[in-house]
Design an enzyme around this catalytic site. Sequence first.
Site: not given
Length: 396
Positions: A176, A204, A236
Site C-alpha cells: 500500500s 489494493h 477501495k
Amino acid sequence: MSFDLRTRLDARRAAHLYRQRPLLQSPQGPQVIVDGQPLLAFCNNDYMGLANHPEVIAAWQAGAERWGVGGGASHLVIGHSAPHHELEEALAELTGRPRALLFSNGYMANLGAVTALVGQGDTVLEDRLNHASLLDAGLLSGARFSRYLHNDVSSLEARLEKSVGDTLVVTDGVFSMDGDIADLPALARSAKAKGAWLMVDDAHGFGPLGANGAGIVEHFGLSMDDVPVLVGTLGKSFGTSGAFVAGSEELIETLIQFARPYIYTTSQPPALACATLKSLQLLRTEHWRREHLTRLIQQFRRGAEQIGLQLMDSFTPIQPIMIGDAGRALHLSQLLRERGLLVTAIRPPTVPAGSARLRVTLSAAHSEADVQLLLNTLEQCYPLLDASHSSEPVHA
C-alpha cells in the site's frame, strides 16, 4: 503517577511526524472540499471511481428502504441478512472460490483469519512491508512470528526451514505504501514445497489488477491451491466499506467457528451490502474504468520521470514520489496544497525512517487533464522543495 502524554506529542511534532485529520466536506472524488478549500485530490483509494457513483447511491437507498439501516446483531445471532448472503456468493464467484465471508473491515478480516488459523506452536512468516493489520495479526496470534525481507523468496525460504507446526505465509498483494506487487508465483511455490499455506491481502489489487478486476491472483493466473486464503477490502475499488475472506468451504466454516472478530461483531448494514453488489456489477462490466486508469498511470509515470522525480517500481494506481526526509515531504505536500492539489505526505512510522514520500493515488474518475495539472504543478514546486518552509504545515 501520571502518563506524560504531552512530552510524547511534542516529540512527534518536533520530528515532523505529527498527524492531523483533514476535514472532508464533500463526497469522495477528484474534486473535494477539505477544511473549506476546494482541492483536486490525489490521495484516496477509490481506484475505480465508484465511491460516489449514482447507481451505487441508489442501491444503498433502495436497500435502506427495504432492509433498514442497521445490521442489528452479529452474523451468528440474527444479523446475517439476505443481502449479506447474496454479496458473499457474488464475491465467491468473482474470486473463483467456493465461499466468501464478509467482515466489517479489512483490519478485522486479517486479524480474524490469521488468529483463527494459527496459534501457539505454529509459525507465521510475513513480508517486512506488510500492512499494519497483518503484522498485528501475526503478533497477536501467539504463533512464532518472523518477517522476511521484502518480496525476497530466498529470505522466506530460510525462515520456512526453521518453521514449526502449521505455517502461514502472509503477504500483501499490492503493497500500500510502495505500490509494487508481491511475487506470488514464487511465494506460492516455496510455501507449497514446505507444506505451508499462503495468505494474500489483496486490498489494493481488486479492481486495477486482473482481466476482470479480480486482483493479483487473477493477474498471475493462480489457483486456490496456490493461494488458499484470499482477503479483499470493499472500501477501495468497490467504493463502499467492509472486507471479505474467500477460500474453501472448510476455510470459511473454520472462520465462522473460530474468528473472534467475525463472531463478536455486529454485521454491516444490509443496505451497504446492496450498494456493494451494485459496485461489484459495475466493476465487472465497465472495463473502460480499468483501461482508463491504466492510461493515467502510464501518463503520470512518463511525466514524473521527465521532471526527474524519484518514483518507485509500481504499475498500480499507487505512485509514491520518494522524498526521504519527513520535513521535506511535508513541505512539498504543502506547496501543492497552496496551489489547489491534495497529495498526502506519508512519514514514519507508516514507512521506514528516511523513506518519507508523497503517495500519489490515481482513480478512474480522474481525467488526463487532472493528471497533467498534477505534473505541471509538481514541475513548478519540486525545485522549491529546499526553500525555507514552516515546520508544521496545515493538514499534511
